[in-house]
Scaffold this motif. Structure first.
Motif, PDB file in Angstrom:
ATOM      1  N   LYS A   7       0.833  -1.211   0.000  1.00  0.00           N
ATOM      2  CA  LYS A   7       0.000   0.000   0.000  1.00  0.00           C
ATOM      3  C   LYS A   7       0.865   1.258   0.000  1.00  0.00           C
ATOM      4  O   LYS A   7       0.554   2.239  -0.663  1.00  0.00           O
ATOM      5  N   ARG A   8       1.951   1.221   0.765  1.00  0.00           N
ATOM      6  CA  ARG A   8       2.823   2.401   0.879  1.00  0.00           C
ATOM      7  C   ARG A   8       4.273   1.959   0.816  1.00  0.00           C
ATOM      8  O   ARG A   8       4.676   1.052   1.542  1.00  0.00           O
ATOM      9  N   LEU A  44      -1.637   2.413  -9.769  1.00  0.00           N
ATOM     10  CA  LEU A  44      -2.189   1.268  -9.036  1.00  0.00           C
ATOM     11  C   LEU A  44      -2.762   1.686  -7.678  1.00  0.00           C
ATOM     12  O   LEU A  44      -3.381   0.883  -6.989  1.00  0.00           O
ATOM     13  N   GLY A  45      -2.509   2.936  -7.297  1.00  0.00           N
ATOM     14  CA  GLY A  45      -2.959   3.419  -5.996  1.00  0.00           C
ATOM     15  C   GLY A  45      -1.934   3.256  -4.895  1.00  0.00           C
ATOM     16  O   GLY A  45      -2.248   3.441  -3.704  1.00  0.00           O
ATOM     17  N   VAL A  46      -0.701   2.924  -5.261  1.00  0.00           N
ATOM     18  CA  VAL A  46       0.362   2.744  -4.270  1.00  0.00           C
ATOM     19  C   VAL A  46       0.859   4.111  -3.807  1.00  0.00           C
ATOM     20  O   VAL A  46       1.212   4.966  -4.626  1.00  0.00           O
ATOM     21  N   GLU A  47       0.861   4.341  -2.499  1.00  0.00           N
ATOM     22  CA  GLU A  47       1.390   5.579  -1.931  1.00  0.00           C
ATOM     23  C   GLU A  47       2.915   5.519  -1.992  1.00  0.00           C
ATOM     24  O   GLU A  47       3.527   4.644  -1.374  1.00  0.00           O
ATOM     25  N   ASP A 154       5.416  -0.011   3.973  1.00  0.00           N
ATOM     26  CA  ASP A 154       5.352  -1.471   3.996  1.00  0.00           C
ATOM     27  C   ASP A 154       6.664  -2.111   3.576  1.00  0.00           C
ATOM     28  O   ASP A 154       6.950  -3.259   3.954  1.00  0.00           O
ATOM     29  N   VAL A 155       7.451  -1.402   2.771  1.00  0.00           N
ATOM     30  CA  VAL A 155       8.672  -1.984   2.216  1.00  0.00           C
ATOM     31  C   VAL A 155       9.553  -0.867   1.681  1.00  0.00           C
ATOM     32  O   VAL A 155       9.073   0.223   1.355  1.00  0.00           O
ATOM     33  N   VAL A 226       6.180  -4.325  -7.323  1.00  0.00           N
ATOM     34  CA  VAL A 226       5.054  -3.830  -6.528  1.00  0.00           C
ATOM     35  C   VAL A 226       3.871  -4.796  -6.591  1.00  0.00           C
ATOM     36  O   VAL A 226       3.127  -4.952  -5.613  1.00  0.00           O
ATOM     37  N   CYS A 227       3.720  -5.473  -7.722  1.00  0.00           N
ATOM     38  CA  CYS A 227       2.615  -6.432  -7.877  1.00  0.00           C
ATOM     39  C   CYS A 227       2.951  -7.806  -7.299  1.00  0.00           C
ATOM     40  O   CYS A 227       2.141  -8.734  -7.403  1.00  0.00           O
TER      41      CYS A 227
END
Length: 236
Positions: A7-8, A44-47, A154-155, A226-227
């Motif tokens: 997500k982030r 993709l909506g990833v912050e 998250d990473v 990311v996916c």
């Protein structure tokens, strides 16, 4: 559209990546390619928070006959130039972007404020963190680890140019170098693998921040990581 695994994130870009095929300076065409990858994951909506290095302009620790603190501050200014170039490319692609600096320069960018950075991310803006942590003797690797901890990322995605993961020796000089699929931070420190400096590695380990080291040369690699595609080396 696939569901992103994270997500982030904090994306760490080296200064060398900003230079493209050159040894120094900025290659705008290559930065545009990086920006296109960032746009894909943003869609993709990833912050997305980005920490940029400055090695394409100046490496503080390698300077001779210059005070180390002064030399490190010169390197920090190089990261700001890289951040502004990346911001310009992203915004020309329609991606709202903010540059925050650890050294205050209000005419150029926002000062780093943790809550403001998180708010930008929540509003769908890419935030580029520049000037390291604002103090000499600390690398931009440490800045990436610190910002990841502060914004609860998250990473950390550590994008490398010319290499696609962590090896037991430099694959550019050793064709028999062994690539690791996964590691833990203690192994990195024990084997002195130098993928990040010891301060950054310890900070990630203490705060349980996972790391993925991958090659940025493939135009889809950032999106694939990311996916959740199995690329590069994962550090737990």
């Amino acid at each position: 559209m696939p569901e992103p695994k994270y997500k982030r994130i904090i994306l760490k870009l080296s200064g060398e990546a900003m230079a493209g095929d050159n040894s120094v300076g900025i290659e705008i065409d290559y930065i545009k390619l990086i920006a296109e990858q960032v746009k894909k994951i943003h869609n993709l909506g990833v912050e997305t928070g980005i920490v940029v290095g400055g090695g394409n302009f100046w490496r503080g620790r390698e300077a001779n006959n210059i005070d180390r603190a002064t030399s490190d501050h010169m390197g920090m200014l190089g990261t700001v130039m890289n951040a502004l170039a990346l911001q310009d490319c992203l915004e020309k692609m329609g991606v709202l972007t903010r540059v925050q600096t650890a050294i205050e320069m209000k005419e150029v960018a926002e000062p780093y404020i943790r809550r403001r950075a998180i708010r930008h991310l929540e509003k769908g803006r890419v935030v580029i963190f520049s000037a390291g942590i604002g103090n000499p003797y600390f690398s931009t690797d440490t800045a990436a680890a610190l910002r990841a901890a502060e914004i609860n990322a998250d990473v950390i995605l550590l994008a490398k140019k010319g290499v696609d993961g962590i090896y037991d020796s430099d694959p550019k000089f050793n064709p028999d170098a062994k690539k690791y699929d996964s590691l833990n931070y203690r192994e990195i420190l024990k084997n002195n693998l130098k993928i990040m400096d010891a301060t950054a590695t310890t900070l990630c380990m203490d705060n349980h921040i996972p790391l993925v080291v991958f090659g940025i040369d493939d135009e889809n690699s950032m999106y694939d990581v990311v996916c959740g595609k199995d690329l590069g080396t994962k550090v737990k």
